[in-house]
Design a protein around this motif. Structure first.
Motif, PDB file in Angstrom:
ATOM      1  N   THR A   2      17.068 -20.462  35.337  1.00 10.36           N
ATOM      2  CA  THR A   2      15.686 -20.413  34.866  1.00 10.36           C
ATOM      3  C   THR A   2      15.648 -21.006  33.472  1.00 10.36           C
ATOM      4  OG1 THR A   2      15.330 -18.377  36.129  1.00 10.36           O
ATOM      5  CG2 THR A   2      13.678 -18.963  34.473  1.00 10.36           C
ATOM      6  N   SER A   3      14.832 -22.035  33.291  1.00 10.22           N
ATOM      7  CA  SER A   3      14.744 -22.712  32.000  1.00 10.22           C
ATOM      8  C   SER A   3      13.384 -23.397  31.878  1.00 10.22           C
ATOM      9  CB  SER A   3      15.853 -23.756  31.875  1.00 10.22           C
ATOM     10  OG  SER A   3      15.788 -24.434  30.643  1.00 10.22           O
ATOM     11  N   HIS A   4      12.817 -23.362  30.680  1.00  8.59           N
ATOM     12  CA  HIS A   4      11.510 -23.992  30.430  1.00  8.59           C
ATOM     13  C   HIS A   4      10.474 -23.540  31.474  1.00  8.59           C
ATOM     14  CE1 HIS A   4      13.395 -26.430  27.371  1.00  8.59           C
ATOM     15  NE2 HIS A   4      14.227 -26.970  28.239  1.00  8.59           N
ATOM     16  N   ASN A   5      10.558 -22.259  31.845  1.00 12.14           N
ATOM     17  CA  ASN A   5       9.656 -21.656  32.818  1.00 12.14           C
ATOM     18  C   ASN A   5       9.768 -22.286  34.208  1.00 12.14           C
ATOM     19  OD1 ASN A   5       8.406 -19.763  30.992  1.00 12.14           O
ATOM     20  ND2 ASN A   5       7.342 -21.518  30.082  1.00 12.14           N
ATOM     21  N   LYS A   6      10.912 -22.889  34.496  1.00 12.73           N
ATOM     22  CA  LYS A   6      11.166 -23.477  35.799  1.00 12.73           C
ATOM     23  C   LYS A   6      12.389 -22.805  36.423  1.00 12.73           C
ATOM     24  CE  LYS A   6       7.789 -26.342  35.306  1.00 12.73           C
ATOM     25  NZ  LYS A   6       6.552 -26.183  36.116  1.00 12.73           N
ATOM     26  N   THR A   7      12.371 -22.701  37.751  1.00  8.85           N
ATOM     27  CA  THR A   7      13.457 -22.057  38.492  1.00  8.85           C
ATOM     28  C   THR A   7      14.188 -23.098  39.329  1.00  8.85           C
ATOM     29  OG1 THR A   7      12.313 -19.935  38.589  1.00  8.85           O
ATOM     30  CG2 THR A   7      14.029 -20.314  40.224  1.00  8.85           C
ATOM     31  N   ILE A   8      15.510 -23.056  39.250  1.00  8.59           N
ATOM     32  CA  ILE A   8      16.371 -24.014  39.940  1.00  8.59           C
ATOM     33  C   ILE A   8      17.375 -23.234  40.795  1.00  8.59           C
ATOM     34  CG2 ILE A   8      18.059 -25.870  39.647  1.00  8.59           C
ATOM     35  CD1 ILE A   8      16.809 -25.957  36.647  1.00  8.59           C
ATOM     36  N   LEU A   9      17.498 -23.622  42.051  1.00  7.83           N
ATOM     37  CA  LEU A   9      18.503 -23.036  42.937  1.00  7.83           C
ATOM     38  C   LEU A   9      19.555 -24.092  43.272  1.00  7.83           C
ATOM     39  CD1 LEU A   9      16.290 -21.057  45.504  1.00  7.83           C
ATOM     40  CD2 LEU A   9      17.487 -20.154  43.488  1.00  7.83           C
ATOM     41  N   ILE A  10      20.820 -23.709  43.193  1.00  4.97           N
ATOM     42  CA  ILE A  10      21.921 -24.587  43.576  1.00  4.97           C
ATOM     43  C   ILE A  10      22.792 -23.861  44.595  1.00  4.97           C
ATOM     44  CG2 ILE A  10      23.841 -26.016  42.785  1.00  4.97           C
ATOM     45  CD1 ILE A  10      22.721 -25.869  39.959  1.00  4.97           C
ATOM     46  N   ASP A  11      23.014 -24.493  45.741  1.00  2.00           N
ATOM     47  CA  ASP A  11      23.843 -23.918  46.808  1.00  2.00           C
ATOM     48  C   ASP A  11      23.448 -22.477  47.128  1.00  2.00           C
ATOM     49  OD1 ASP A  11      25.137 -26.308  46.948  1.00  2.00           O
ATOM     50  OD2 ASP A  11      27.138 -25.547  46.516  1.00  2.00           O
TER      51      ASP A  11
ATOM     52  N   VAL B 144      11.874 -15.168  45.228  1.00  2.00           N
ATOM     53  CA  VAL B 144      12.216 -16.318  44.398  1.00  2.00           C
ATOM     54  C   VAL B 144      11.408 -17.527  44.845  1.00  2.00           C
ATOM     55  CG1 VAL B 144      14.020 -17.969  43.769  1.00  2.00           C
ATOM     56  CG2 VAL B 144      14.547 -15.527  43.863  1.00  2.00           C
ATOM     57  N   GLN B 145      10.712 -18.134  43.902  1.00  2.00           N
ATOM     58  CA  GLN B 145       9.992 -19.371  44.148  1.00  2.00           C
ATOM     59  C   GLN B 145      10.584 -20.439  43.226  1.00  2.00           C
ATOM     60  OE1 GLN B 145       6.914 -20.023  46.421  1.00  2.00           O
ATOM     61  NE2 GLN B 145       8.524 -18.708  47.220  1.00  2.00           N
ATOM     62  N   ALA B 146      11.139 -21.476  43.821  1.00  3.60           N
ATOM     63  CA  ALA B 146      11.900 -22.467  43.069  1.00  3.60           C
ATOM     64  C   ALA B 146      11.091 -23.738  42.828  1.00  3.60           C
ATOM     65  CB  ALA B 146      13.197 -22.803  43.796  1.00  3.60           C
ATOM     66  N   ASP B 147      11.229 -24.275  41.638  1.00  5.57           N
ATOM     67  CA  ASP B 147      10.648 -25.571  41.318  1.00  5.57           C
ATOM     68  C   ASP B 147      11.562 -26.703  41.777  1.00  5.57           C
ATOM     69  OD1 ASP B 147       8.235 -24.845  39.418  1.00  5.57           O
ATOM     70  OD2 ASP B 147       9.920 -23.571  38.821  1.00  5.57           O
ATOM     71  N   TYR B 148      12.864 -26.424  41.780  1.00  4.47           N
ATOM     72  CA  TYR B 148      13.850 -27.421  42.196  1.00  4.47           C
ATOM     73  C   TYR B 148      14.948 -26.729  42.999  1.00  4.47           C
ATOM     74  CZ  TYR B 148      11.657 -29.701  38.169  1.00  4.47           C
ATOM     75  OH  TYR B 148      10.747 -30.214  37.280  1.00  4.47           O
ATOM     76  N   ILE B 149      15.363 -27.384  44.072  1.00  2.32           N
ATOM     77  CA  ILE B 149      16.493 -26.900  44.861  1.00  2.32           C
ATOM     78  C   ILE B 149      17.503 -28.027  44.991  1.00  2.32           C
ATOM     79  CG2 ILE B 149      17.270 -26.091  47.120  1.00  2.32           C
ATOM     80  CD1 ILE B 149      14.723 -24.541  47.426  1.00  2.32           C
TER      81      ILE B 149
ATOM     82  N   LYS C 278      11.423 -21.174  52.525  1.00  2.00           N
ATOM     83  CA  LYS C 278      10.786 -20.005  51.935  1.00  2.00           C
ATOM     84  C   LYS C 278      10.656 -20.088  50.422  1.00  2.00           C
ATOM     85  CE  LYS C 278      11.542 -15.853  53.381  1.00  2.00           C
ATOM     86  NZ  LYS C 278      12.188 -14.573  53.731  1.00  2.00           N
ATOM     87  N   CYS C 279      11.603 -20.711  49.758  1.00  2.00           N
ATOM     88  CA  CYS C 279      11.676 -20.606  48.303  1.00  2.00           C
ATOM     89  C   CYS C 279      11.108 -21.804  47.550  1.00  2.00           C
ATOM     90  CB  CYS C 279      13.126 -20.395  47.862  1.00  2.00           C
ATOM     91  SG  CYS C 279      13.859 -18.841  48.418  1.00  2.00           S
ATOM     92  N   LEU C 280      11.088 -22.972  48.158  1.00  2.00           N
ATOM     93  CA  LEU C 280      10.615 -24.141  47.419  1.00  2.00           C
ATOM     94  C   LEU C 280       9.090 -24.089  47.299  1.00  2.00           C
ATOM     95  CD1 LEU C 280      11.586 -26.782  46.070  1.00  2.00           C
ATOM     96  CD2 LEU C 280      11.098 -27.937  48.238  1.00  2.00           C
ATOM     97  N   LYS C 281       8.592 -24.173  46.067  1.00  2.00           N
ATOM     98  CA  LYS C 281       7.150 -24.166  45.839  1.00  2.00           C
ATOM     99  C   LYS C 281       6.489 -25.366  46.514  1.00  2.00           C
ATOM    100  CE  LYS C 281       7.347 -21.875  41.313  1.00  2.00           C
ATOM    101  NZ  LYS C 281       7.091 -22.030  39.863  1.00  2.00           N
ATOM    102  N   LYS C 282       5.205 -25.265  46.743  1.00  2.00           N
ATOM    103  CA  LYS C 282       4.482 -26.361  47.392  1.00  2.00           C
ATOM    104  C   LYS C 282       4.609 -27.661  46.608  1.00  2.00           C
ATOM    105  CE  LYS C 282       1.098 -23.660  49.996  1.00  2.00           C
ATOM    106  NZ  LYS C 282      -0.342 -23.395  50.237  1.00  2.00           N
ATOM    107  N   ASP C 283       4.646 -27.545  45.286  1.00  2.00           N
ATOM    108  CA  ASP C 283       4.816 -28.738  44.461  1.00  2.00           C
ATOM    109  C   ASP C 283       6.247 -28.873  43.951  1.00  2.00           C
ATOM    110  OD1 ASP C 283       4.774 -26.572  42.780  1.00  2.00           O
ATOM    111  OD2 ASP C 283       3.477 -27.479  41.270  1.00  2.00           O
TER     112      ASP C 283
END
Length: 253
Positions: free
Chosen positions: A14-23, A49-54, A71-76
């Motif tokens: 989580t950084s700059h109000n964005k969520t990133i998932l890796i593996d 969990v709602q991710a901005d980037y996966i 399920k987790c990747l946001k619409k945008d």
């Protein structure tokens, strides 16, 4: 940057109000024969969990979970993938926005930079490692790479890595049932190799991943180690480390 260790090799940033998932994987049912009761004790995160980037390193089902993407990747949100995997991924999740990068190509958005770099898969499939840098903290995620000769180069070309998330279970596999002949050579980094790789990457700390969950006496035989082994190899190699248990958080200011 806020870092959370998820199941197995999974990491949430989580950084700059964005969520990133890796593996990030939640469904390990395919591997139940080599998980046993451990499959009942995994972190469930997809409902909240709602991710901005996966991102993911490769297509093995303990690193790539189509359900998590759904399920987790946001619409945008964006699925950021290594170009070598694009044809496969587009067939599996054709309706999501993808950022496709070649090795060493970067994509920057919201003051976060993503970069796929060289990796080598233990059974010869397509794999990359990932570097994520938010300007304050830089992490390296190595999936389940084996030892290769590019760690020196990666360390020189990507300075100031804070945390190297690297596999440590040094697993010997026997998957003859699916056409892979037995080999006694480990199909992922073992403990000493991971410490050495982190050292060559000039990482501030190694964070072990990809250990302690899977084991099978015939087809999936991991290296076993304890806290003393970690301390001994850390001192021998001259590389610091940090253990993050599944679910644990690390906050970097």
């Amino acid at each position: 940057m806020e870092i959370q260790k998820l199941n197995w090799a999974g990491v949430k940033l989580t950084s700059h109000n964005k969520t990133i998932l890796i593996d990030a994987v939640e469904d390990f049912s395919y591997y139940k024969p080599v998980l046993g009761d451990a499959v009942e004790n995994l972190i469930e995160f997809s409902d909240h969990v709602q991710a901005d980037y996966i991102l993911f390193t490769h297509m093995h089902l303990d690193h790539f979970d189509k359900g998590v993407i759904r399920k987790c990747l946001k619409k945008d949100g964006k699925l950021i993938i290594y170009a070598g995997l694009e044809p496969i991924v587009r067939k599996l999740v054709p309706d999501v926005e993808m950022i496709v990068l070649d090795l060493d190509e970067t994509f920057t958005e919201n003051n976060i930079t993503f970069k796929p770099v060289f990796a080598m898969d233990g059974v010869g499939e397509i794999q990359s490692s990932w570097i994520v840098d938010d300007g304050d903290t830089k992490i390296f995620h190595g999936g389940d790479t084996i030892w290769h000769n590019q760690f020196w180069k990666l360390g020189k070309e990507n300075p100031n890595i804070d945390y190297a998330f690297l596999p440590v279970n040094g697993v010997v596999v026997n998957f003859e049932i699916i056409g892979l002949e037995y080999s006694p050579v480990p199909a992922s980094l073992n403990l000493k190799e991971a410490f050495a790789a982190a050292h060559l990457l000039h990482a501030r700390k190694l964070v072990p991943i990809h250990y302690g969950l899977f084991a099978h006496e015939k087809c999936y035989i991991p290296q076993v180690f304890d806290e003393q082994d970690l301390k001994n190899i850390s001192e021998e190699v001259g590389q610091e480390y940090l253990i993050l248990k599944d679910g644990a958080m690390l906050v970097e200011s």
